[in-house]
Scaffold this motif. Sequence first.
Motif, PDB file in Angstrom:
ATOM      1  N   LYS A  82      46.150  39.386  49.665  1.00 46.78           N
ATOM      2  CA  LYS A  82      46.485  38.011  49.298  1.00 46.78           C
ATOM      3  C   LYS A  82      45.335  37.059  49.586  1.00 46.78           C
ATOM      4  O   LYS A  82      45.037  36.167  48.791  1.00 46.78           O
ATOM      5  CB  LYS A  82      47.756  37.556  50.015  1.00 46.78           C
ATOM      6  CG  LYS A  82      48.168  36.156  49.595  1.00 46.78           C
ATOM      7  CD  LYS A  82      49.446  35.722  50.243  1.00 46.78           C
ATOM      8  CE  LYS A  82      49.886  34.322  49.918  1.00 46.78           C
ATOM      9  NZ  LYS A  82      48.986  33.396  49.343  1.00 46.78           N
ATOM     10  N   LEU A  83      44.664  37.233  50.713  1.00 45.43           N
ATOM     11  CA  LEU A  83      43.538  36.375  51.070  1.00 45.43           C
ATOM     12  C   LEU A  83      42.417  36.493  50.033  1.00 45.43           C
ATOM     13  O   LEU A  83      41.838  35.481  49.612  1.00 45.43           O
ATOM     14  CB  LEU A  83      43.029  36.728  52.471  1.00 45.43           C
ATOM     15  CG  LEU A  83      41.952  35.827  53.041  1.00 45.43           C
ATOM     16  CD1 LEU A  83      42.489  34.408  53.227  1.00 45.43           C
ATOM     17  CD2 LEU A  83      41.456  36.377  54.376  1.00 45.43           C
ATOM     18  N   ASP A  84      42.115  37.727  49.621  1.00 43.99           N
ATOM     19  CA  ASP A  84      41.097  37.952  48.581  1.00 43.99           C
ATOM     20  C   ASP A  84      41.483  37.227  47.284  1.00 43.99           C
ATOM     21  O   ASP A  84      40.668  36.532  46.674  1.00 43.99           O
ATOM     22  CB  ASP A  84      40.949  39.444  48.264  1.00 43.99           C
ATOM     23  CG  ASP A  84      40.426  40.266  49.421  1.00 43.99           C
ATOM     24  OD1 ASP A  84      39.657  39.729  50.249  1.00 43.99           O
ATOM     25  OD2 ASP A  84      40.800  41.462  49.497  1.00 43.99           O
ATOM     26  N   THR A 107      40.942  33.003  43.360  1.00 42.17           N
ATOM     27  CA  THR A 107      41.611  31.963  42.571  1.00 42.17           C
ATOM     28  C   THR A 107      40.899  30.631  42.754  1.00 42.17           C
ATOM     29  O   THR A 107      40.636  29.910  41.784  1.00 42.17           O
ATOM     30  CB  THR A 107      43.098  31.847  42.967  1.00 42.17           C
ATOM     31  OG1 THR A 107      43.746  33.080  42.659  1.00 42.17           O
ATOM     32  CG2 THR A 107      43.784  30.698  42.246  1.00 42.17           C
ATOM     33  N   LYS A 108      40.544  30.312  44.011  1.00 40.26           N
ATOM     34  CA  LYS A 108      39.800  29.074  44.271  1.00 40.26           C
ATOM     35  C   LYS A 108      38.467  29.096  43.528  1.00 40.26           C
ATOM     36  O   LYS A 108      38.071  28.094  42.935  1.00 40.26           O
ATOM     37  CB  LYS A 108      39.572  28.880  45.771  1.00 40.26           C
ATOM     38  CG  LYS A 108      38.838  27.586  46.084  1.00 40.26           C
ATOM     39  CD  LYS A 108      38.364  27.516  47.513  1.00 40.26           C
ATOM     40  CE  LYS A 108      37.562  26.275  47.811  1.00 40.26           C
ATOM     41  NZ  LYS A 108      36.492  25.960  46.889  1.00 40.26           N
ATOM     42  N   ILE A 153      45.101  34.290  37.752  1.00 42.31           N
ATOM     43  CA  ILE A 153      43.966  33.363  37.729  1.00 42.31           C
ATOM     44  C   ILE A 153      42.732  33.962  38.397  1.00 42.31           C
ATOM     45  O   ILE A 153      41.611  33.773  37.944  1.00 42.31           O
ATOM     46  CB  ILE A 153      44.363  32.020  38.364  1.00 42.31           C
ATOM     47  CG1 ILE A 153      45.431  31.358  37.485  1.00 42.31           C
ATOM     48  CG2 ILE A 153      43.165  31.098  38.528  1.00 42.31           C
ATOM     49  CD1 ILE A 153      46.100  30.160  38.103  1.00 42.31           C
ATOM     50  N   TYR A 154      42.937  34.719  39.462  1.00 45.55           N
ATOM     51  CA  TYR A 154      41.790  35.268  40.184  1.00 45.55           C
ATOM     52  C   TYR A 154      40.935  36.196  39.321  1.00 45.55           C
ATOM     53  O   TYR A 154      39.739  36.356  39.555  1.00 45.55           O
ATOM     54  CB  TYR A 154      42.208  35.972  41.479  1.00 45.55           C
ATOM     55  CG  TYR A 154      42.991  37.249  41.300  1.00 45.55           C
ATOM     56  CD1 TYR A 154      42.336  38.447  41.040  1.00 45.55           C
ATOM     57  CD2 TYR A 154      44.376  37.270  41.412  1.00 45.55           C
ATOM     58  CE1 TYR A 154      43.051  39.629  40.883  1.00 45.55           C
ATOM     59  CE2 TYR A 154      45.093  38.433  41.266  1.00 45.55           C
ATOM     60  CZ  TYR A 154      44.428  39.611  40.989  1.00 45.55           C
ATOM     61  OH  TYR A 154      45.128  40.784  40.832  1.00 45.55           O
ATOM     62  N   LEU A 155      41.526  36.809  38.307  1.00 45.29           N
ATOM     63  CA  LEU A 155      40.770  37.726  37.453  1.00 45.29           C
ATOM     64  C   LEU A 155      39.640  37.003  36.717  1.00 45.29           C
ATOM     65  O   LEU A 155      38.593  37.579  36.450  1.00 45.29           O
ATOM     66  CB  LEU A 155      41.710  38.410  36.455  1.00 45.29           C
ATOM     67  CG  LEU A 155      41.093  39.493  35.587  1.00 45.29           C
ATOM     68  CD1 LEU A 155      40.523  40.629  36.448  1.00 45.29           C
ATOM     69  CD2 LEU A 155      42.139  40.038  34.618  1.00 45.29           C
ATOM     70  N   PHE A 156      39.837  35.720  36.434  1.00 45.26           N
ATOM     71  CA  PHE A 156      38.814  34.916  35.777  1.00 45.26           C
ATOM     72  C   PHE A 156      37.503  34.963  36.560  1.00 45.26           C
ATOM     73  O   PHE A 156      36.433  35.172  35.991  1.00 45.26           O
ATOM     74  CB  PHE A 156      39.311  33.470  35.640  1.00 45.26           C
ATOM     75  CG  PHE A 156      38.320  32.523  35.028  1.00 45.26           C
ATOM     76  CD1 PHE A 156      38.313  32.309  33.666  1.00 45.26           C
ATOM     77  CD2 PHE A 156      37.426  31.828  35.817  1.00 45.26           C
ATOM     78  CE1 PHE A 156      37.410  31.414  33.094  1.00 45.26           C
ATOM     79  CE2 PHE A 156      36.520  30.944  35.266  1.00 45.26           C
ATOM     80  CZ  PHE A 156      36.509  30.739  33.895  1.00 45.26           C
ATOM     81  N   SER A 157      37.560  34.769  37.881  1.00 44.70           N
ATOM     82  CA  SER A 157      36.332  34.758  38.680  1.00 44.70           C
ATOM     83  C   SER A 157      35.690  36.137  38.753  1.00 44.70           C
ATOM     84  O   SER A 157      34.465  36.257  38.774  1.00 44.70           O
ATOM     85  CB  SER A 157      36.597  34.208  40.087  1.00 44.70           C
ATOM     86  OG  SER A 157      37.525  35.011  40.770  1.00 44.70           O
TER      87      SER A 157
END
Length: 171
Positions: free
Chosen positions: A139-141, A146-147, A96-100
């Motif tokens: 993980k924090l990144d 993701t947020k 999901i984080y790749l979207f941002s």
Amino acid sequence: RWCLWITDEQKELAESITLIKSRIDKVKEIRMQSKRVGTQKKARTPHRFAEIQSEPTDALIIPGATSEHREYIPIEFINDDTVSANTNQTVFDSPIYLFSILSSSLHNLWVKTIAGRLGTGIRYTSLCYNSFPIPALNKLDKDLLTKMSFDIIDVREKYPDQTYVQLYDPK
């Protein structure tokens, strides 16, 4: 655009619908008339696509062409009910984080710098995606990105009557 994705298990049900059976029969006839042996063999399964690059699955989809005036590329998640056109770039089983990251103005600047053109618009290719430098993420990144991805999606959902053309119009 729409297509019918009919599995072998769904073939009998699909053919019980006259309009769909007619379409399947036309595909079979066209394939049988082909001079290409491989296409003729595909006439045995006219309910299926002749060439399947991947089975439907969740993915991140990037338009193959977009306006050079946009500040952000209108990227979207698709589910396994969607078959992407060959003009798009698709990242299967994307985190999901790749979207941002790919929705960022920094990524858009990268794309505008290295991409080819389609008319005056941007032609997004695998080079745009594969060469974009992303530092090692902890993980924090990833959690923060993701947020941000969900924040972008939430903002879009506030405007259900707007198309992506309208949402991403810089004016």
